[in-house]
Design a protein around this motif. Sequence first.
Motif, PDB file in Angstrom:
ATOM      1  N   SER A  11     -32.979 -12.631  50.963  1.00 45.03           N
ATOM      2  CA  SER A  11     -33.150 -12.685  49.518  1.00 45.03           C
ATOM      3  C   SER A  11     -32.242 -13.760  48.948  1.00 45.03           C
ATOM      4  O   SER A  11     -31.059 -13.823  49.279  1.00 45.03           O
ATOM      5  N   LEU A  12     -32.809 -14.587  48.130  1.00 45.94           N
ATOM      6  CA  LEU A  12     -32.030 -15.624  47.474  1.00 45.94           C
ATOM      7  C   LEU A  12     -31.536 -15.117  46.133  1.00 45.94           C
ATOM      8  O   LEU A  12     -32.190 -14.302  45.489  1.00 45.94           O
ATOM      9  N   SER A  13     -30.415 -15.630  45.716  1.00 42.31           N
ATOM     10  CA  SER A  13     -29.913 -15.274  44.397  1.00 42.31           C
ATOM     11  C   SER A  13     -30.801 -15.935  43.344  1.00 42.31           C
ATOM     12  O   SER A  13     -31.584 -16.847  43.635  1.00 42.31           O
ATOM     13  N   HIS A  14     -30.650 -15.472  42.141  1.00 36.23           N
ATOM     14  CA  HIS A  14     -31.390 -16.028  41.007  1.00 36.23           C
ATOM     15  C   HIS A  14     -31.147 -17.535  40.928  1.00 36.23           C
ATOM     16  O   HIS A  14     -32.083 -18.325  40.838  1.00 36.23           O
ATOM     17  N   GLN A  15     -29.893 -17.957  40.995  1.00 30.35           N
ATOM     18  CA  GLN A  15     -29.569 -19.379  40.863  1.00 30.35           C
ATOM     19  C   GLN A  15     -30.062 -20.188  42.052  1.00 30.35           C
ATOM     20  O   GLN A  15     -30.543 -21.311  41.883  1.00 30.35           O
ATOM     21  N   GLN A  16     -29.995 -19.633  43.253  1.00 28.56           N
ATOM     22  CA  GLN A  16     -30.512 -20.341  44.436  1.00 28.56           C
ATOM     23  C   GLN A  16     -32.011 -20.565  44.307  1.00 28.56           C
ATOM     24  O   GLN A  16     -32.534 -21.616  44.690  1.00 28.56           O
ATOM     25  N   THR A  17     -32.703 -19.583  43.759  1.00 28.86           N
ATOM     26  CA  THR A  17     -34.148 -19.703  43.570  1.00 28.86           C
ATOM     27  C   THR A  17     -34.471 -20.790  42.553  1.00 28.86           C
ATOM     28  O   THR A  17     -35.321 -21.646  42.800  1.00 28.86           O
ATOM     29  N   VAL A  18     -33.793 -20.766  41.422  1.00 28.23           N
ATOM     30  CA  VAL A  18     -34.022 -21.789  40.391  1.00 28.23           C
ATOM     31  C   VAL A  18     -33.712 -23.176  40.941  1.00 28.23           C
ATOM     32  O   VAL A  18     -34.502 -24.115  40.775  1.00 28.23           O
ATOM     33  N   ASP A  19     -32.572 -23.322  41.620  1.00 27.97           N
ATOM     34  CA  ASP A  19     -32.197 -24.618  42.189  1.00 27.97           C
ATOM     35  C   ASP A  19     -33.243 -25.103  43.193  1.00 27.97           C
ATOM     36  O   ASP A  19     -33.592 -26.285  43.205  1.00 27.97           O
ATOM     37  N   GLY A  20     -33.743 -24.205  44.025  1.00 27.79           N
ATOM     38  CA  GLY A  20     -34.760 -24.564  45.000  1.00 27.79           C
ATOM     39  C   GLY A  20     -36.051 -25.026  44.358  1.00 27.79           C
ATOM     40  O   GLY A  20     -36.665 -26.001  44.794  1.00 27.79           O
ATOM     41  N   ILE A  21     -36.465 -24.332  43.315  1.00 28.69           N
ATOM     42  CA  ILE A  21     -37.685 -24.724  42.599  1.00 28.69           C
ATOM     43  C   ILE A  21     -37.501 -26.108  41.986  1.00 28.69           C
ATOM     44  O   ILE A  21     -38.373 -26.974  42.092  1.00 28.69           O
ATOM     45  N   GLY A  24     -37.844 -28.939  44.321  1.00 35.15           N
ATOM     46  CA  GLY A  24     -39.168 -29.090  44.924  1.00 35.15           C
ATOM     47  C   GLY A  24     -39.363 -28.366  46.238  1.00 35.15           C
ATOM     48  O   GLY A  24     -40.276 -28.706  46.991  1.00 35.15           O
ATOM     49  N   ASP A  25     -38.551 -27.360  46.518  1.00 29.93           N
ATOM     50  CA  ASP A  25     -38.686 -26.590  47.759  1.00 29.93           C
ATOM     51  C   ASP A  25     -39.896 -25.665  47.635  1.00 29.93           C
ATOM     52  O   ASP A  25     -39.878 -24.677  46.906  1.00 29.93           O
ATOM     53  N   ARG A  26     -40.965 -25.987  48.355  1.00 28.45           N
ATOM     54  CA  ARG A  26     -42.217 -25.235  48.224  1.00 28.45           C
ATOM     55  C   ARG A  26     -42.113 -23.819  48.755  1.00 28.45           C
ATOM     56  O   ARG A  26     -42.776 -22.909  48.251  1.00 28.45           O
ATOM     57  N   ALA A  27     -41.289 -23.594  49.769  1.00 26.17           N
ATOM     58  CA  ALA A  27     -41.119 -22.240  50.309  1.00 26.17           C
ATOM     59  C   ALA A  27     -40.448 -21.341  49.267  1.00 26.17           C
ATOM     60  O   ALA A  27     -40.849 -20.188  49.089  1.00 26.17           O
ATOM     61  N   ILE A  28     -39.457 -21.875  48.586  1.00 27.77           N
ATOM     62  CA  ILE A  28     -38.781 -21.094  47.546  1.00 27.77           C
ATOM     63  C   ILE A  28     -39.720 -20.879  46.363  1.00 27.77           C
ATOM     64  O   ILE A  28     -39.751 -19.797  45.775  1.00 27.77           O
ATOM     65  N   LEU A  29     -40.511 -21.872  46.017  1.00 28.06           N
ATOM     66  CA  LEU A  29     -41.498 -21.710  44.954  1.00 28.06           C
ATOM     67  C   LEU A  29     -42.484 -20.599  45.314  1.00 28.06           C
ATOM     68  O   LEU A  29     -42.827 -19.762  44.475  1.00 28.06           O
ATOM     69  N   ALA A  30     -42.921 -20.548  46.565  1.00 26.41           N
ATOM     70  CA  ALA A  30     -43.841 -19.497  47.007  1.00 26.41           C
ATOM     71  C   ALA A  30     -43.203 -18.118  46.875  1.00 26.41           C
ATOM     72  O   ALA A  30     -43.859 -17.158  46.449  1.00 26.41           O
ATOM     73  N   GLN A  31     -41.918 -18.009  47.217  1.00 26.84           N
ATOM     74  CA  GLN A  31     -41.212 -16.730  47.056  1.00 26.84           C
ATOM     75  C   GLN A  31     -41.145 -16.335  45.589  1.00 26.84           C
ATOM     76  O   GLN A  31     -41.317 -15.161  45.235  1.00 26.84           O
ATOM     77  N   ALA A  32     -40.908 -17.317  44.714  1.00 28.75           N
ATOM     78  CA  ALA A  32     -40.841 -17.036  43.280  1.00 28.75           C
ATOM     79  C   ALA A  32     -42.197 -16.569  42.753  1.00 28.75           C
ATOM     80  O   ALA A  32     -42.271 -15.648  41.934  1.00 28.75           O
ATOM     81  N   ILE A  33     -43.269 -17.179  43.223  1.00 26.07           N
ATOM     82  CA  ILE A  33     -44.610 -16.760  42.807  1.00 26.07           C
ATOM     83  C   ILE A  33     -44.867 -15.327  43.253  1.00 26.07           C
ATOM     84  O   ILE A  33     -45.437 -14.528  42.506  1.00 26.07           O
ATOM     85  N   THR A  34     -44.432 -14.987  44.452  1.00 26.31           N
ATOM     86  CA  THR A  34     -44.577 -13.615  44.934  1.00 26.31           C
ATOM     87  C   THR A  34     -43.824 -12.648  44.035  1.00 26.31           C
ATOM     88  O   THR A  34     -44.325 -11.567  43.712  1.00 26.31           O
ATOM     89  N   LEU A  35     -42.630 -13.028  43.599  1.00 25.72           N
ATOM     90  CA  LEU A  35     -41.871 -12.179  42.668  1.00 25.72           C
ATOM     91  C   LEU A  35     -42.633 -11.990  41.361  1.00 25.72           C
ATOM     92  O   LEU A  35     -42.694 -10.893  40.819  1.00 25.72           O
ATOM     93  N   ILE A  36     -43.196 -13.075  40.860  1.00 29.23           N
ATOM     94  CA  ILE A  36     -43.928 -13.019  39.596  1.00 29.23           C
ATOM     95  C   ILE A  36     -45.137 -12.091  39.706  1.00 29.23           C
ATOM     96  O   ILE A  36     -45.453 -11.347  38.782  1.00 29.23           O
ATOM     97  N   GLU A  37     -45.793 -12.102  40.859  1.00 29.30           N
ATOM     98  CA  GLU A  37     -46.984 -11.276  41.058  1.00 29.30           C
ATOM     99  C   GLU A  37     -46.655  -9.833  41.424  1.00 29.30           C
ATOM    100  O   GLU A  37     -47.540  -8.981  41.424  1.00 29.30           O
TER     101      GLU A  37
END
Length: 76
Positions: A11-21, A24-37
């Motif tokens: 699990s990434l922290s909130h800030q690690q996720t934002v920084d990754g997005i 342009g880290d697509r894997a982190i973006l995919a994890q964020a989309i999963t959270l949103i859904e």
Amino acid sequence: MIARHTKRRRSLSHQQTVDGILRGDRAILAQAITLIESSRAADRELAELIVEDCLPHSGNSIRVASQAFPAQARAA
């Protein structure tokens, strides 16, 4: 019997996720989309924070929401 090895993503922290997005880290973006859904309340709260923190970096983009059951989304 074949043993399956499942990779559990850390699990990434909130800030690690934002920084990754933002970098342009697509894997982190995919994890964020999963959270949103996700339907879990904790995931939804974290997803909202991530979206709010990313919005100032979105330029002139607009936010669009779509609601559909998974079967309907596949048929569309």
